[in-house]
Design a protein around this motif. Sequence first.
Motif, PDB file in Angstrom:
ATOM      1  N   SER A 289       0.852  -1.194   0.000  1.00  0.00           N
ATOM      2  CA  SER A 289       0.000   0.000   0.000  1.00  0.00           C
ATOM      3  C   SER A 289       0.882   1.237   0.000  1.00  0.00           C
ATOM      4  O   SER A 289       2.043   1.200   0.427  1.00  0.00           O
ATOM      5  CB  SER A 289      -0.933   0.026   1.211  1.00  0.00           C
TER       6      SER A 289
ATOM      7  N   GLU B 141       0.343   3.869   1.863  1.00  0.00           N
ATOM      8  CA  GLU B 141       0.486   4.343   3.240  1.00  0.00           C
ATOM      9  C   GLU B 141       1.632   3.625   3.942  1.00  0.00           C
ATOM     10  O   GLU B 141       2.461   4.262   4.610  1.00  0.00           O
ATOM     11  CB  GLU B 141      -0.822   4.128   4.007  1.00  0.00           C
ATOM     12  N   ARG B 142       1.695   2.289   3.808  1.00  0.00           N
ATOM     13  CA  ARG B 142       2.777   1.551   4.463  1.00  0.00           C
ATOM     14  C   ARG B 142       4.118   1.860   3.802  1.00  0.00           C
ATOM     15  O   ARG B 142       5.150   1.903   4.476  1.00  0.00           O
ATOM     16  CB  ARG B 142       2.482   0.052   4.440  1.00  0.00           C
TER      17      ARG B 142
ATOM     18  N   THR C 123       5.432  11.259   3.245  1.00  0.00           N
ATOM     19  CA  THR C 123       3.967  11.192   3.243  1.00  0.00           C
ATOM     20  C   THR C 123       3.475  10.280   2.128  1.00  0.00           C
ATOM     21  O   THR C 123       4.171  10.045   1.133  1.00  0.00           O
ATOM     22  CB  THR C 123       3.360  12.582   3.053  1.00  0.00           C
ATOM     23  N   ALA C 124       2.260   9.773   2.297  1.00  0.00           N
ATOM     24  CA  ALA C 124       1.668   8.923   1.274  1.00  0.00           C
ATOM     25  C   ALA C 124       1.482   9.690  -0.035  1.00  0.00           C
ATOM     26  O   ALA C 124       1.632   9.124  -1.123  1.00  0.00           O
ATOM     27  CB  ALA C 124       0.334   8.366   1.754  1.00  0.00           C
ATOM     28  N   SER C 125       1.156  10.974   0.067  1.00  0.00           N
ATOM     29  CA  SER C 125       0.979  11.768  -1.157  1.00  0.00           C
ATOM     30  C   SER C 125       2.302  11.921  -1.900  1.00  0.00           C
ATOM     31  O   SER C 125       2.328  11.932  -3.139  1.00  0.00           O
ATOM     32  CB  SER C 125       0.401  13.142  -0.812  1.00  0.00           C
TER      33      SER C 125
ATOM     34  N   SER D  35       2.818   8.650  -3.723  1.00  0.00           N
ATOM     35  CA  SER D  35       1.919   8.592  -4.866  1.00  0.00           C
ATOM     36  C   SER D  35       2.424   9.475  -6.013  1.00  0.00           C
ATOM     37  O   SER D  35       2.395   9.071  -7.184  1.00  0.00           O
ATOM     38  CB  SER D  35       0.518   9.029  -4.438  1.00  0.00           C
TER      39      SER D  35
END
Length: 298
Positions: A18, A20-21, A29-31, A34
């Motif tokens: 994922s 997030e992980r 950060t997850a962003s 991404s």
Amino acid sequence: MLDYAALAAVAAVAREGSFERAAAALGVTASAVSQRVRTLEDRLGAVLIARGQPCTATAVGTRLCAHVERVRLLEGEMASALPGLASQIAESGPPTIRVAVNADSLATWFIPAIAAFAGRGDRLVDLVIAGEDHTAERLRSGDVLAAVTTDHAPVQGCRTVPLGALRYAATASPAFVAQWFASGVDAPSLARAPVLRFDRRDDLHARWARTLFGPEPEMPTHWIPSTHGFIDAALAGMGWCMNPIPLVAAHLRTGRLVSLTPNHHLDVPLYWQHARIGTRLLDALTRDVVTAAKNGLL
């Protein structure tokens, strides 16, 4: 040139499952993860991560993840000569060696090799389960850095080391033998008796049958994708199956399982193939694998 920060993000998502992980593992950060993945996908014109639960790498993404690990191994080779690089490598964590191995080797002789290798503390392992006749495909695709395989022909860019042979016996419970092979084991009885198979690529039963009776008959099949599940199902009388002798030796001694042909076994030669890069770690792993093979194979 490839953006290695973006490649690290792709590898983290593929490894962690994922965004997030992956972000937590990378300390961003997850962003940000991404954005790095999306930017690299746009630049390369290919989808690298299949979004889902979990996220997985596409075929192209898998190749790039393997490339990242190869680069880390090569950097590790240079660390002793470049102290500044060594500190950066230490900050990014130990490298991961991805290895393809067949389930029966993993269940019998291979774990001591991996335990000895990983026990030194500065490396991790990622094992991929595949049939021994198909692990070399993982090497050719770049998915793994090393493999236990039945293919003795070196994959391009790889080194091959003979390991020995894993011996198999056709086994079943005494009650199953009494029900299905009361008059002996032959082609007609094999055509009636249920056989246990690991998956559609598992043909050990057919190889064993061909050595005795020529072209193997069609056999009714139970599909059980578990090495230890094979043993439990055989003990329960579900069918007969090919089991590595080291795994069922105790059951054969006590008579809970019996060999369909006590004087006839199937020996499967195994080889170790690994990429010719990152020699320090891969050579160390090879030594541990060869030692374990000497103790666990014919």
